[in-house]
Design a protein around this motif. Structure first.
Motif, PDB file in Angstrom:
ATOM      1  N   ARG A 475     -23.322  15.223  45.266  1.00 44.43           N
ATOM      2  CA  ARG A 475     -23.557  15.929  44.009  1.00 44.43           C
ATOM      3  C   ARG A 475     -23.695  17.430  44.241  1.00 44.43           C
ATOM      4  N   VAL A 476     -23.079  18.245  43.379  1.00 44.21           N
ATOM      5  CA  VAL A 476     -23.247  19.692  43.394  1.00 44.21           C
ATOM      6  C   VAL A 476     -23.825  20.108  42.046  1.00 44.21           C
ATOM      7  N   ASP A 477     -24.967  20.804  42.088  1.00 42.22           N
ATOM      8  CA  ASP A 477     -25.644  21.196  40.848  1.00 42.22           C
ATOM      9  C   ASP A 477     -25.205  22.557  40.334  1.00 42.22           C
ATOM     10  N   ALA A 478     -24.793  23.419  41.243  1.00 48.30           N
ATOM     11  CA  ALA A 478     -24.386  24.762  40.831  1.00 48.30           C
ATOM     12  C   ALA A 478     -23.379  25.312  41.823  1.00 48.30           C
ATOM     13  N   GLU A 479     -22.467  26.121  41.288  1.00 47.91           N
ATOM     14  CA  GLU A 479     -21.447  26.744  42.126  1.00 47.91           C
ATOM     15  C   GLU A 479     -21.627  28.255  42.049  1.00 47.91           C
ATOM     16  N   ALA A 480     -21.670  28.901  43.210  1.00 42.48           N
ATOM     17  CA  ALA A 480     -21.905  30.347  43.252  1.00 42.48           C
ATOM     18  C   ALA A 480     -20.737  31.101  42.632  1.00 42.48           C
ATOM     19  N   ALA A 481     -21.065  32.140  41.917  1.00 45.86           N
ATOM     20  CA  ALA A 481     -20.038  32.999  41.340  1.00 45.86           C
ATOM     21  C   ALA A 481     -19.740  34.108  42.336  1.00 45.86           C
ATOM     22  N   GLY A 482     -18.553  34.080  42.920  1.00 48.46           N
ATOM     23  CA  GLY A 482     -18.197  35.125  43.864  1.00 48.46           C
ATOM     24  C   GLY A 482     -17.825  34.620  45.237  1.00 48.46           C
ATOM     25  N   SER A 484     -19.366  33.955  48.036  1.00 52.50           N
ATOM     26  CA  SER A 484     -19.884  34.697  49.188  1.00 52.50           C
ATOM     27  C   SER A 484     -21.281  34.186  49.501  1.00 52.50           C
ATOM     28  N   PRO A 485     -21.746  34.381  50.750  1.00 49.39           N
ATOM     29  CA  PRO A 485     -23.121  33.976  51.074  1.00 49.39           C
ATOM     30  C   PRO A 485     -24.154  34.623  50.149  1.00 49.39           C
ATOM     31  N   ALA A 486     -23.963  35.896  49.819  1.00 51.90           N
ATOM     32  CA  ALA A 486     -24.908  36.572  48.931  1.00 51.90           C
ATOM     33  C   ALA A 486     -24.936  35.915  47.556  1.00 51.90           C
ATOM     34  N   ALA A 487     -23.765  35.467  47.081  1.00 50.34           N
ATOM     35  CA  ALA A 487     -23.712  34.802  45.779  1.00 50.34           C
ATOM     36  C   ALA A 487     -24.439  33.460  45.813  1.00 50.34           C
ATOM     37  N   VAL A 488     -24.358  32.756  46.946  1.00 50.71           N
ATOM     38  CA  VAL A 488     -25.084  31.477  47.086  1.00 50.71           C
ATOM     39  C   VAL A 488     -26.585  31.729  46.994  1.00 50.71           C
ATOM     40  N   VAL A 489     -27.065  32.774  47.668  1.00 52.05           N
ATOM     41  CA  VAL A 489     -28.494  33.080  47.648  1.00 52.05           C
ATOM     42  C   VAL A 489     -28.934  33.453  46.242  1.00 52.05           C
ATOM     43  N   ARG A 490     -28.140  34.248  45.540  1.00 51.35           N
ATOM     44  CA  ARG A 490     -28.494  34.616  44.157  1.00 51.35           C
ATOM     45  C   ARG A 490     -28.575  33.381  43.273  1.00 51.35           C
ATOM     46  N   THR A 491     -27.652  32.458  43.454  1.00 51.12           N
ATOM     47  CA  THR A 491     -27.651  31.242  42.652  1.00 51.12           C
ATOM     48  C   THR A 491     -28.882  30.395  42.944  1.00 51.12           C
ATOM     49  N   LEU A 492     -29.257  30.302  44.213  1.00 54.75           N
ATOM     50  CA  LEU A 492     -30.460  29.548  44.574  1.00 54.75           C
ATOM     51  C   LEU A 492     -31.703  30.171  43.951  1.00 54.75           C
ATOM     52  N   VAL A 493     -31.781  31.495  43.983  1.00 54.68           N
ATOM     53  CA  VAL A 493     -32.928  32.171  43.374  1.00 54.68           C
ATOM     54  C   VAL A 493     -32.995  31.852  41.891  1.00 54.68           C
ATOM     55  N   GLU A 494     -31.860  31.920  41.202  1.00 56.17           N
ATOM     56  CA  GLU A 494     -31.832  31.645  39.760  1.00 56.17           C
ATOM     57  C   GLU A 494     -32.227  30.206  39.446  1.00 56.17           C
ATOM     58  N   ARG A 495     -31.751  29.260  40.256  1.00 54.60           N
ATOM     59  CA  ARG A 495     -32.016  27.856  39.960  1.00 54.60           C
ATOM     60  C   ARG A 495     -33.438  27.428  40.333  1.00 54.60           C
ATOM     61  N   LEU A 496     -34.038  28.120  41.304  1.00 52.55           N
ATOM     62  CA  LEU A 496     -35.361  27.708  41.779  1.00 52.55           C
ATOM     63  C   LEU A 496     -36.511  28.487  41.153  1.00 52.55           C
ATOM     64  N   GLU A 497     -36.211  29.617  40.488  1.00 49.59           N
ATOM     65  CA  GLU A 497     -37.307  30.479  40.041  1.00 49.59           C
ATOM     66  C   GLU A 497     -38.197  29.814  39.000  1.00 49.59           C
ATOM     67  N   THR A 498     -37.669  28.857  38.251  1.00 50.44           N
ATOM     68  CA  THR A 498     -38.491  28.203  37.230  1.00 50.44           C
ATOM     69  C   THR A 498     -39.108  26.899  37.720  1.00 50.44           C
TER      70      THR A 498
END
Length: 503
Positions: A475-482, A484-498
């Motif tokens: 299962r994949v819950d989210a796909e990074a936009a861009g 790139s490794p930096a985009a993966v980290v941004r996506t993780l921050v967005e999904r985990l912040e709440t």
């Protein structure tokens, strides 16, 4: 004879190495060098398991971990293990949490060894007494609040009939007090300090798992700290800080404010070197586990090794460990570094170039990045290039050099294998999983066939990786936009912040 040339009639050296307080990045260079030459590693529960991968692939790992009230191996037995292995001519590393001479019983181990004529080298470690408060935003001294600090054990030798601690002197003798291993005695420590004249309103804190992304901090006063800690459910390892400097945490707490502080992220590993995504995740405060742990094995020599080296115009080393593996192969043929011949030398990346230079080789071509490696390659068309590295090599580099007109071939000198000595952590302990490529998706399912739990966030670097994951039933819950490794980290921050952090 051992790998390092010691005969059994000459004792080997024992290194008492401080592993630091928890963050593996705080292991000293001297400590890492000692691990790299070890025949045997005798290690504690407090040492970060990832440090074990710094030891050679064939090093013997002996766990003697201890925690409060539970001794996996009694201290006399640990002493005997160290001397027995050393008397067999082996290089022994005793890997201890924190600093070996700060409540670590390193003095007892060193005495045991010296009494038997066994060479012993002490490699100091960063002590949690200073590092954990620093990571919590609490300086142990500050010219506005504290000119002195004292480090006290919070867990004395239980066989002693009376305490050796001068509690009146402790209460009045230093501005800042740091108690190690004292969490189970927190209430009595606070009460004793108050009884001896320390104000009940004195600022105090408990720091759990200091310097790690799982660090938790509870502050209060001597009067209410024990109740606050019990309510928060803190557990060992933890330390206690008492003094006005605790109040500075409100301004200086940096570790807790990182976007992924307290988050545990799993990154499937396909290369031995840490990936860029791991560096970015750690910079964001995450606790990262790259699994499985990989180790490099030198391949047996095949074909005419000397002839291939002699025939090449260029020797292109594609990884930092490539030269060491090649020299090991040459050693089996009774040869050494002189067999490299007259070919010019190129290095893929700064780390590889630095390793070659440390071995006394002149590097003729070493761009700062492997991207576009062939673009500036200073060789004429039809020159021969021998790419030396891992079994699954730099195929793109090979294609690019060939497209530039070079006659290229590969010389695999090592392969990556899973290091079974390092057990896989339970997958359910992670908050999220980062998939940086299709190969990482495959590696994850090899390591954890049942896949992630429903509670975990799985982020993919892009569409191709997501499609591979889908074919694997992952299962994949989210796909990074861009992509790139930096985009993966941004996506993780967005999904985990709440989402709330785990305990």
């Amino acid at each position: 004879m051992t790998r390092h040339g010691h005969s059994t009639s000459t004792p080997g050296t024992v290194y008492l190495v401080g592993a630091g307080p928890g963050d593996p990045g705080l292991l000293t260079r001297h400590g890492a060098d000692a691990l790299a030459r070890a025949d045997v590693v005798v290690y504690d529960r407090l040492a970060d398991d990832s440090m074990l991968s710094l030891a050679p692939a064939d090093a013997e790992l002996v766990y003697v971990g201890k925690q409060a009230a539970v001794h996996a191996v009694p201290q006399p037995r640990i002493n005997q293990l160290l001397s027995t292995h050393a008397e067999q001519g082996k290089c022994v590393v005793r890997l201890k949490g924190g600093d070996p001479f700060v409540f670590g019983r390193g003095g007892e181990e060193a005495t045991h060894l010296r009494e038997r004529g066994i060479p012993c080298i002490v490699v100091p470690g960063v002590t949690s007494a200073v590092a954990a408060p620093a990571y919590a935003g609490i300086p142990v001294t500050d010219r506005r609040h504290a000119s002195s600090f004292a480090v006290i054990t919070g867990h004395e030798d239980p066989t002693r009939p009376t305490s050796r601690i001068d509690w009146h002197g402790v209460a009045h003798g230093a501005d800042t007090l740091v108690f190690l291993m004292g969490l189970t005695n927190l209430a009595s420590i606070c009460s004793r300090l108050i009884d001896e004249g320390r104000p009940a309103t004195a600022a105090a804190a408990v720091i759990e798992r200091g310097t790690t992304p799982g660090q938790r901090v509870v502050t209060g006063t001597l009067a209410d700290l024990a109740g606050r800690v019990a309510e928060a459910g803190l557990h060992p390892p933890a330390l206690i800080v008492v003094g006005d400097v605790v109040q500075l945490r409100r301004q200086l707490a940096w570790h807790d404010s990182q976007p992924l502080a307290g988050r545990r992220i799993l990154v499937p590993r396909v290369r031995r070197r840490p990936s860029e995504i791991v560096r970015l995740l750690k910079a964001a405060g995450a606790e990262v586990a790259e699994v499985p742990v990989l180790r490099s094995e030198t391949l047996p020599v095949t074909g005419d090794l000397h002839g291939r080296l002699d025939a090449a115009d260029w020797l292109v080393f594609t990884s930092p460990g490539a030269l060491e593996a090649l020299l090991e192969q040459l050693g089996t043929l009774g040869s050494d570094i002189r067999a490299l011949g007259a070919g010019r030398i190129a290095a893929a990346g700064p780390a590889t170039a630095a390793q070659l230079r440390r071995c006394g080789l002149r590097v003729d071509y070493a761009p700062e990045t492997t991207t576009g490696f062939a673009d500036g390659f200073p060789a004429s068309s039809h020159a021969t290039a021998l790419l030396i590295g891992e079994e699954v090599g730099e195929r793109r580099m090979l294609r690019d050099l060939a497209a530039a007109g070079l006659c290229c071939s590969e010389l695999p000198v090592s392969r990556l294998t899973v290091d079974d000595r390092a057990p896989l952590p339970p997958i359910e302990q992670f908050d999220a999983i980062a998939l940086a490529s299709s190969n990482t998706a495959r590696r994850l399912m090899e390591a954890y066939p049942d896949g992630p739990t429903d509670a975990q966030v799985v982020v993919s670097i892009g569409p191709m990786t997501s499609r591979t994951a889908g074919r694997l039933g992952l299962r994949v819950d989210a796909e990074a936009a861009g992509a790139s490794p930096a985009a993966v980290v941004r996506t993780l921050v967005e999904r985990l912040e709440t989402r709330p952090t785990g305990d």
